[in-house]
Design a protein around this motif. Structure first.
Motif, PDB file in Angstrom:
ATOM      1  N   LEU A   1      -5.649-100.629  33.789  1.00 54.79           N
ATOM      2  CA  LEU A   1      -5.771-100.246  35.196  1.00 54.79           C
ATOM      3  C   LEU A   1      -7.172-100.551  35.711  1.00 54.79           C
ATOM      4  O   LEU A   1      -7.331-101.087  36.820  1.00 54.79           O
ATOM      5  CB  LEU A   1      -5.447 -98.762  35.368  1.00 54.79           C
ATOM      6  N   GLU A   2      -8.176-100.237  34.924  1.00 53.09           N
ATOM      7  CA  GLU A   2      -9.559-100.541  35.317  1.00 53.09           C
ATOM      8  C   GLU A   2      -9.768-102.045  35.459  1.00 53.09           C
ATOM      9  O   GLU A   2     -10.442-102.506  36.392  1.00 53.09           O
ATOM     10  CB  GLU A   2     -10.536 -99.941  34.314  1.00 53.09           C
ATOM     11  N   ALA A   3      -9.194-102.815  34.552  1.00 48.29           N
ATOM     12  CA  ALA A   3      -9.307-104.277  34.629  1.00 48.29           C
ATOM     13  C   ALA A   3      -8.641-104.802  35.896  1.00 48.29           C
ATOM     14  O   ALA A   3      -9.194-105.665  36.592  1.00 48.29           O
ATOM     15  CB  ALA A   3      -8.697-104.923  33.388  1.00 48.29           C
ATOM     16  N   ASN A   4      -7.467-104.281  36.216  1.00 50.28           N
ATOM     17  CA  ASN A   4      -6.779-104.705  37.434  1.00 50.28           C
ATOM     18  C   ASN A   4      -7.568-104.327  38.674  1.00 50.28           C
ATOM     19  O   ASN A   4      -7.627-105.092  39.641  1.00 50.28           O
ATOM     20  CB  ASN A   4      -5.368-104.101  37.502  1.00 50.28           C
ATOM     21  N   TRP A   5      -8.179-103.145  38.670  1.00 43.94           N
ATOM     22  CA  TRP A   5      -8.987-102.729  39.814  1.00 43.94           C
ATOM     23  C   TRP A   5     -10.111-103.736  40.056  1.00 43.94           C
ATOM     24  O   TRP A   5     -10.365-104.154  41.188  1.00 43.94           O
ATOM     25  CB  TRP A   5      -9.564-101.332  39.575  1.00 43.94           C
ATOM     26  N   LYS A   6     -10.775-104.153  38.990  1.00 44.68           N
ATOM     27  CA  LYS A   6     -11.867-105.126  39.110  1.00 44.68           C
ATOM     28  C   LYS A   6     -11.355-106.479  39.596  1.00 44.68           C
ATOM     29  O   LYS A   6     -11.991-107.126  40.430  1.00 44.68           O
ATOM     30  CB  LYS A   6     -12.590-105.271  37.773  1.00 44.68           C
ATOM     31  N   LEU A   7     -10.217-106.909  39.062  1.00 46.29           N
ATOM     32  CA  LEU A   7      -9.636-108.178  39.504  1.00 46.29           C
ATOM     33  C   LEU A   7      -9.327-108.152  40.996  1.00 46.29           C
ATOM     34  O   LEU A   7      -9.689-109.071  41.741  1.00 46.29           O
ATOM     35  CB  LEU A   7      -8.362-108.495  38.714  1.00 46.29           C
ATOM     36  N   LEU A   8      -8.647-107.110  41.439  1.00 47.66           N
ATOM     37  CA  LEU A   8      -8.278-107.007  42.852  1.00 47.66           C
ATOM     38  C   LEU A   8      -9.517-106.890  43.737  1.00 47.66           C
ATOM     39  O   LEU A   8      -9.545-107.447  44.829  1.00 47.66           O
ATOM     40  CB  LEU A   8      -7.339-105.821  43.063  1.00 47.66           C
ATOM     41  N   ALA A   9     -10.529-106.179  43.266  1.00 45.48           N
ATOM     42  CA  ALA A   9     -11.774-106.033  44.035  1.00 45.48           C
ATOM     43  C   ALA A   9     -12.460-107.375  44.237  1.00 45.48           C
ATOM     44  O   ALA A   9     -13.131-107.590  45.244  1.00 45.48           O
ATOM     45  CB  ALA A   9     -12.716-105.067  43.327  1.00 45.48           C
ATOM     46  N   ASN A  10     -12.273-108.286  43.281  1.00 40.53           N
ATOM     47  CA  ASN A  10     -12.881-109.618  43.363  1.00 40.53           C
ATOM     48  C   ASN A  10     -11.948-110.650  43.985  1.00 40.53           C
ATOM     49  O   ASN A  10     -12.239-111.841  43.969  1.00 40.53           O
ATOM     50  CB  ASN A  10     -13.309-110.078  41.969  1.00 40.53           C
ATOM     51  N   GLY A  11     -10.804-110.186  44.501  1.00 40.96           N
ATOM     52  CA  GLY A  11      -9.857-111.094  45.137  1.00 40.96           C
ATOM     53  C   GLY A  11      -9.100-111.958  44.156  1.00 40.96           C
ATOM     54  O   GLY A  11      -8.543-112.985  44.529  1.00 40.96           O
ATOM     55  N   GLU A  12      -9.064-111.542  42.901  1.00 42.18           N
ATOM     56  CA  GLU A  12      -8.371-112.311  41.876  1.00 42.18           C
ATOM     57  C   GLU A  12      -6.968-111.769  41.653  1.00 42.18           C
ATOM     58  O   GLU A  12      -6.605-110.695  42.128  1.00 42.18           O
ATOM     59  CB  GLU A  12      -9.177-112.266  40.573  1.00 42.18           C
ATOM     60  N   GLN A  13      -6.175-112.509  40.885  1.00 45.85           N
ATOM     61  CA  GLN A  13      -4.793-112.147  40.608  1.00 45.85           C
ATOM     62  C   GLN A  13      -4.726-110.976  39.633  1.00 45.85           C
ATOM     63  O   GLN A  13      -5.379-110.999  38.600  1.00 45.85           O
ATOM     64  CB  GLN A  13      -4.043-113.359  40.026  1.00 45.85           C
ATOM     65  N   PHE A  14      -3.924-109.978  39.961  1.00 42.62           N
ATOM     66  CA  PHE A  14      -3.700-108.834  39.081  1.00 42.62           C
ATOM     67  C   PHE A  14      -2.669-109.202  38.013  1.00 42.62           C
ATOM     68  O   PHE A  14      -2.036-110.260  38.092  1.00 42.62           O
ATOM     69  CB  PHE A  14      -3.200-107.629  39.885  1.00 42.62           C
ATOM     70  N   PHE A  15      -2.492-108.338  37.024  1.00 38.64           N
ATOM     71  CA  PHE A  15      -1.435-108.541  36.029  1.00 38.64           C
ATOM     72  C   PHE A  15      -0.590-107.282  35.951  1.00 38.64           C
ATOM     73  O   PHE A  15      -1.046-106.182  36.231  1.00 38.64           O
ATOM     74  CB  PHE A  15      -2.009-108.914  34.654  1.00 38.64           C
ATOM     75  N   ARG A  16       0.683-107.471  35.579  1.00 42.51           N
ATOM     76  CA  ARG A  16       1.602-106.329  35.449  1.00 42.51           C
ATOM     77  C   ARG A  16       1.281-105.570  34.177  1.00 42.51           C
ATOM     78  O   ARG A  16       0.755-106.131  33.214  1.00 42.51           O
ATOM     79  CB  ARG A  16       3.043-106.824  35.434  1.00 42.51           C
ATOM     80  N   ILE A  17       1.603-104.294  34.189  1.00 42.57           N
ATOM     81  CA  ILE A  17       1.343-103.416  33.054  1.00 42.57           C
ATOM     82  C   ILE A  17       2.675-102.893  32.533  1.00 42.57           C
ATOM     83  O   ILE A  17       3.563-102.558  33.316  1.00 42.57           O
ATOM     84  CB  ILE A  17       0.411-102.258  33.471  1.00 42.57           C
ATOM     85  N   GLU A  18       2.792-102.825  31.221  1.00 40.96           N
ATOM     86  CA  GLU A  18       4.017-102.373  30.576  1.00 40.96           C
ATOM     87  C   GLU A  18       4.451-101.002  31.113  1.00 40.96           C
ATOM     88  O   GLU A  18       3.618-100.120  31.292  1.00 40.96           O
ATOM     89  CB  GLU A  18       3.819-102.252  29.059  1.00 40.96           C
ATOM     90  N   PRO A  19       5.736-100.825  31.321  1.00 40.86           N
ATOM     91  CA  PRO A  19       6.212 -99.516  31.771  1.00 40.86           C
ATOM     92  C   PRO A  19       6.196 -98.505  30.626  1.00 40.86           C
ATOM     93  O   PRO A  19       6.111 -98.867  29.460  1.00 40.86           O
ATOM     94  CB  PRO A  19       7.645 -99.798  32.222  1.00 40.86           C
ATOM     95  N   LEU A  20       6.307 -97.248  31.001  1.00 36.80           N
ATOM     96  CA  LEU A  20       6.448 -96.183  30.019  1.00 36.80           C
ATOM     97  C   LEU A  20       7.864 -96.257  29.472  1.00 36.80           C
ATOM     98  O   LEU A  20       8.820 -96.403  30.214  1.00 36.80           O
ATOM     99  CB  LEU A  20       6.191 -94.827  30.693  1.00 36.80           C
ATOM    100  N   ARG A  21       7.988 -96.181  28.155  1.00 36.72           N
ATOM    101  CA  ARG A  21       9.328 -96.268  27.545  1.00 36.72           C
ATOM    102  C   ARG A  21       9.600 -95.035  26.731  1.00 36.72           C
ATOM    103  O   ARG A  21       8.784 -94.396  26.221  1.00 36.72           O
ATOM    104  CB  ARG A  21       9.411 -97.482  26.650  1.00 36.72           C
TER     105      ARG A  21
END
Length: 88
Positions: A68-88
């Motif tokens: 989640l922290e990595a995605n926040w940084k990516l989105l903040a920099n205008g870069e592509q986010f990635f999906r995260i595994e669902p809870l199973r």
């Protein structure tokens, strides 16, 4: 708003807001018409979802905090986010 994950009827989204009360790293989650905004440390900013779904969401955040922290940084920099595994 990008969808990061979906599990048990919960849809988790994230976007970077540069101003306003949501400027700390957070996610938006929706379940059956209810919405909640929660920081990555588990603080509820606004809204609510059913208690049992909230507990699932809290567990998912704890498991995937680094992603989640990595995605926040990516989105903040205008870069592509990635999906995260669902809870199973």
């Amino acid at each position: 708003m990008p969808v990061l994950s979906m599990f048990y009827g919960i849809i988790v989204r994230m976007y970077k807001e540069n101003t306003g009360k949501h400027n700390m790293p957070h996610i938006h989650a929706e379940y059956s018409g209810d919405e909640i905004v929660i920081t990555l440390d588990g603080t509820v900013v606004e809204g609510k979802i059913p208690k049992n779904k909230f507990k699932l969401l809290e567990a998912w955040i704890e498991i995937h905090r680094e992603e989640l922290e990595a995605n926040w940084k990516l989105l903040a920099n205008g870069e592509q986010f990635f999906r995260i595994e669902p809870l199973r």
